[in-house]
Design a protein around this motif. Structure first.
Motif, short mmCIF file in Angstrom:
data_model
loop_
_atom_site.label_atom_id
_atom_site.label_comp_id
_atom_site.label_asym_id
_atom_site.label_seq_id
_atom_site.Cartn_x
_atom_site.Cartn_y
_atom_site.Cartn_z
N GLU A 252 0.85 -1.18 0.00
CA GLU A 252 0.00 0.00 0.00
C GLU A 252 0.89 1.24 0.00
OE1 GLU A 252 -3.09 2.08 3.08
OE2 GLU A 252 -3.15 -0.09 2.92
N HIS A 253 0.84 1.99 -1.10
CA HIS A 253 1.69 3.18 -1.23
C HIS A 253 1.40 4.15 -0.10
CE1 HIS A 253 3.29 2.66 -5.47
NE2 HIS A 253 2.68 1.54 -5.14
N GLY A 254 2.47 4.77 0.41
CA GLY A 254 2.35 5.73 1.50
C GLY A 254 2.37 5.10 2.88
N SER A 255 2.40 3.77 2.93
CA SER A 255 2.41 3.11 4.23
C SER A 255 3.74 2.39 4.44
CB SER A 255 1.25 2.11 4.32
OG SER A 255 1.47 1.03 3.45
N ALA A 256 3.99 2.05 5.70
CA ALA A 256 5.19 1.31 6.06
C ALA A 256 4.89 0.50 7.31
CB ALA A 256 6.35 2.27 6.32
N PHE B 44 11.10 11.03 4.73
CA PHE B 44 10.50 10.53 3.49
C PHE B 44 9.05 11.01 3.43
CE2 PHE B 44 13.92 7.42 4.26
CZ PHE B 44 14.60 7.54 3.06
N PRO B 45 8.80 12.16 2.80
CA PRO B 45 7.47 12.77 2.81
C PRO B 45 6.34 11.90 2.25
CG PRO B 45 9.10 14.33 2.01
CD PRO B 45 9.78 13.00 2.13
N LYS B 46 6.66 10.91 1.44
CA LYS B 46 5.60 10.06 0.89
C LYS B 46 5.05 9.06 1.92
CE LYS B 46 6.71 10.06 -4.04
NZ LYS B 46 6.98 9.18 -5.18
N ILE B 47 5.76 8.85 3.01
CA ILE B 47 5.28 7.93 4.05
C ILE B 47 4.36 8.71 4.99
CG2 ILE B 47 5.91 6.48 6.01
CD1 ILE B 47 8.52 5.86 4.63
N LYS C 71 19.03 -3.99 24.68
CA LYS C 71 19.45 -4.10 23.28
C LYS C 71 18.29 -4.71 22.51
CE LYS C 71 24.22 -4.27 24.17
NZ LYS C 71 25.36 -4.77 24.62
N GLY C 72 18.12 -4.25 21.27
CA GLY C 72 17.01 -4.76 20.48
C GLY C 72 17.29 -4.70 19.00
N VAL C 73 16.25 -5.04 18.24
CA VAL C 73 16.31 -5.03 16.79
C VAL C 73 15.06 -4.35 16.25
CG1 VAL C 73 17.75 -7.09 16.59
CG2 VAL C 73 15.27 -7.33 16.63
N MET C 74 15.19 -3.77 15.05
CA MET C 74 14.04 -3.19 14.36
C MET C 74 14.06 -3.66 12.92
SD MET C 74 13.77 0.74 15.74
CE MET C 74 15.43 1.24 15.31
N GLU C 75 12.88 -3.89 12.38
CA GLU C 75 12.72 -4.22 10.96
C GLU C 75 11.79 -3.19 10.35
OE1 GLU C 75 13.04 -9.06 11.03
OE2 GLU C 75 11.05 -8.15 11.15
N PHE C 76 12.10 -2.77 9.13
CA PHE C 76 11.33 -1.75 8.41
C PHE C 76 10.97 -2.29 7.04
CE2 PHE C 76 11.39 1.62 5.22
CZ PHE C 76 10.42 2.49 5.72
N GLU C 77 9.74 -2.01 6.60
CA GLU C 77 9.31 -2.41 5.26
C GLU C 77 8.36 -1.36 4.70
OE1 GLU C 77 6.38 -5.78 3.67
OE2 GLU C 77 8.18 -6.58 4.63
N SER C 78 8.57 -1.00 3.43
CA SER C 78 7.73 0.00 2.76
C SER C 78 7.79 -0.22 1.26
CB SER C 78 8.24 1.40 3.10
OG SER C 78 7.54 2.37 2.36
N PRO C 79 6.73 0.13 0.53
CA PRO C 79 6.84 0.12 -0.92
C PRO C 79 8.01 1.02 -1.35
CG PRO C 79 4.55 0.33 -0.29
CD PRO C 79 5.37 0.49 0.97
N GLU D 124 2.91 -4.84 -14.36
CA GLU D 124 3.23 -3.87 -13.32
C GLU D 124 4.38 -4.41 -12.49
OE1 GLU D 124 0.18 -2.49 -10.74
OE2 GLU D 124 -1.25 -2.28 -12.35
N GLN D 125 5.27 -3.53 -12.09
CA GLN D 125 6.36 -3.94 -11.22
C GLN D 125 6.15 -3.32 -9.85
OE1 GLN D 125 9.81 -2.60 -13.36
NE2 GLN D 125 10.09 -4.59 -14.31
N HIS D 126 6.36 -4.12 -8.82
CA HIS D 126 6.26 -3.66 -7.45
C HIS D 126 7.48 -4.13 -6.69
CE1 HIS D 126 2.15 -2.21 -7.83
NE2 HIS D 126 1.92 -3.28 -8.55
N SER D 127 8.00 -3.27 -5.87
CA SER D 127 9.14 -3.66 -5.03
C SER D 127 9.00 -3.01 -3.67
CB SER D 127 10.46 -3.28 -5.70
OG SER D 127 10.51 -1.90 -5.96
N GLU D 128 9.68 -3.60 -2.73
CA GLU D 128 9.65 -3.17 -1.34
C GLU D 128 11.05 -2.79 -0.89
OE1 GLU D 128 6.87 -3.33 0.76
OE2 GLU D 128 5.63 -4.02 -0.90
#
Length: 181
Positions: A25-29, A149-152, A43-51, A119-123
């Motif tokens: 979904e564009h604009g989301s993460a 990142f203003p699009k998020i 101590k920890g970890v973070m994972e990030f994913e966005s279009p 259509e091509q989509h990538s993350e």
């Protein structure tokens, strides 16, 4: 090893609302944050994913030198400034360190035909380590995605910290994630 199990548990344990968004979904993460404890020097970890469109500006495979440069610059910005997007309280003296960042084909989205073209989509997927000098218990995590990142504009955040499971829907950087005492 233990952190890997904690991160894997995020997808299973957290409420369905954090997993209900469409895969692409564009604009989301999405951000997953995991700490074994909030006491001591956690101590920890973070994972990030966005279009990729929200980070790089396009989703097709970068083939030209100019497009490859845009991808490199965007990923470098993500890695260097993630601490400005997920903002730990100054009182905890946390340091965010990038482990990886890449653009990958979206495995969750069905390709559709448009005028005979696929259509091509990538993350964009990234992982970070977090080391805090002081306890996180009782503090709040804030967010600043749109400043970098203003699009998020919409971010699903999931937290697993010790025994606490929490989530937040952050819209236009408004929202906090409270860490239990």
């Amino acid at each position: 090893m233990r952190f890997a199990l904690v991160v894997l548990a995020l997808g299973v344990l957290l409420p369905a609302q954090t997993r209900s968004r469409k895969a692409h979904e564009h604009g989301s993460a999405k951000v997953n944050i995991a700490f074994e404890t909030t006491k001591g020097a956690p101590k920890g970890v973070m994972e990030f994913e966005s279009p990729a469109d929200s980070i790089v500006g396009f989703e097709y495979e970068a083939k030209t030198a100019a497009d490859k440069a845009k991808v490199t610059a965007a990923l470098n910005t993500l890695k260097a400034r993630f601490g400005e997007m997920v903002i730990f309280p100054a009182a905890a003296a946390c340091k965010v360190t990038a482990k990886s960042a890449k653009v990958a084909a979206d495995d969750h989205h069905d390709s559709k035909q448009k005028g005979g073209k696929q259509e091509q989509h990538s993350e964009v997927q990234a992982a970070f380590d977090v080391a805090c000098a002081k306890p996180l218990a009782g503090l709040e995590i804030r967010f600043g995605f749109t400043k970098v990142f203003p699009k998020i504009h919409d971010v699903d955040v999931a937290l697993l910290a010790g025994e606490q499971q929490a989530s937040a829907d952050v819209e236009n950087d408004k929202g906090v994630l409270k860490i239990a005492k």
